[in-house]
Design an enzyme around this catalytic site. Structure first.
Site, PDB file in Angstrom:
ATOM      1  N   ARG A   1     -13.406 -20.776  28.389  1.00 29.75           N
ATOM      2  CA  ARG A   1     -14.086 -21.651  29.349  1.00 29.75           C
ATOM      3  C   ARG A   1     -13.439 -23.021  29.536  1.00 29.75           C
ATOM      4  O   ARG A   1     -14.007 -23.866  30.218  1.00 29.75           O
ATOM      5  CB  ARG A   1     -15.566 -21.829  29.009  1.00 29.75           C
ATOM      6  CG  ARG A   1     -16.336 -20.535  29.016  1.00 29.75           C
ATOM      7  CD  ARG A   1     -17.817 -20.698  29.074  1.00 29.75           C
ATOM      8  NE  ARG A   1     -18.314 -21.724  28.197  1.00 29.75           N
ATOM      9  CZ  ARG A   1     -19.427 -22.412  28.421  1.00 29.75           C
ATOM     10  NH1 ARG A   1     -20.145 -22.167  29.494  1.00 29.75           N
ATOM     11  NH2 ARG A   1     -19.835 -23.334  27.583  1.00 29.75           N
ATOM     12  N   ASP A   2     -12.276 -23.260  28.959  1.00 30.87           N
ATOM     13  CA  ASP A   2     -11.591 -24.538  29.193  1.00 30.87           C
ATOM     14  C   ASP A   2     -10.074 -24.364  29.057  1.00 30.87           C
ATOM     15  O   ASP A   2      -9.403 -25.151  28.396  1.00 30.87           O
ATOM     16  CB  ASP A   2     -12.106 -25.605  28.230  1.00 30.87           C
ATOM     17  CG  ASP A   2     -11.846 -27.023  28.726  1.00 30.87           C
ATOM     18  OD1 ASP A   2     -11.598 -27.196  29.936  1.00 30.87           O
ATOM     19  OD2 ASP A   2     -11.881 -27.960  27.904  1.00 30.87           O
TER      20      ASP A   2
END
Length: 144
Positions: free
Chosen positions: A50-51
Site C-alpha cells: 500500500r505504499d
C-alpha cells in the site's frame, strides 16, 4: 542499506541519475518486482504493501532492491479479494480507483510499481506541484 533509496539516486543525489545506467535501472526494477511478487503470491497470508514508491525501495551495496516501510501494509487472508481501508499512500503513486472506493487490492500496488517504473525511465518525480495544471503528475505527462 549502503546505497540508500532509489528516490535518493533519481531525485536527490546530484550525479545520481547519470550514475544509474540502463542495466542498473533494469536490475533495480527486477529486484523490486520480485519483492512485490513475493508479497502478493508467495508469502502466506499475502501482503498488500500500500505504499510502493521510490523512497521505499532501498538499495544495498550491489544495487539489489529491497522493499521497505511496511507501516501501511495489510494482510490478505485466503479467499479475501481486497481490504477495506482508509485512503492512504503517497500523492502521485495512489491508484485512481482508491479515490472512488476505500478498497485496497494487489492491483493498487502494481499501479504504484508502474509509477516507479516510469520514474526509472524518465527520471521525473511522480508529482511536481510547481508545474502547470495537467502536467503536475507523471501519469498525465506520459498520457499527453
Amino acid at each position: 542499506m549502503e546505497n540508500g533509496s532509489l528516490d535518493y539516486w533519481l531525485h536527490e543525489k546530484p550525479d545520481g541519475p547519470s550514475s544509474l545506467d540502463w542495466d542498473t535501472r533494469l536490475h533495480i526494477a527486477q529486484g523490486a518486482a520480485r519483492g512485490l511478487s513475493y508479497l502478493h503470491q508467495s508469502c502466506e497470508p499475502h501482503i498488500l504493501h500500500r505504499d510502493i514508491k521510490s523512497s521505499n525501495i532501498l538499495l544495498d551495496e550491489n544495487f539489489e532492491a529491497h522493499l521497505a516501510d511496511f507501516g501501511l501494509a495489510r494482510l490478505i487472508l485466503p479467499y479475501d479479494t481486497h481490504v477495506t481501508t482508509d485512503l492512504v499512500g503517497t500523492l502521485g503513486y495512489i491508484p485512481p480507483e482508491y479515490g472512488q472506493a476505500s478498497v485496497a487490492t494487489d492491483k493498487g500496488d502494481v499501479y504504484s510499481f508502474g509509477v516507479v517504473l516510469l520514474e526509472l525511465l524518465t527520471g521525473k518525480r511522480p508529482m511536481d506541484i510547481c508545474k502547470p495544471k495537467g502536467t503536475r503528475d507523471l501519469i498525465s505527462w506520459v498520457l499527453r
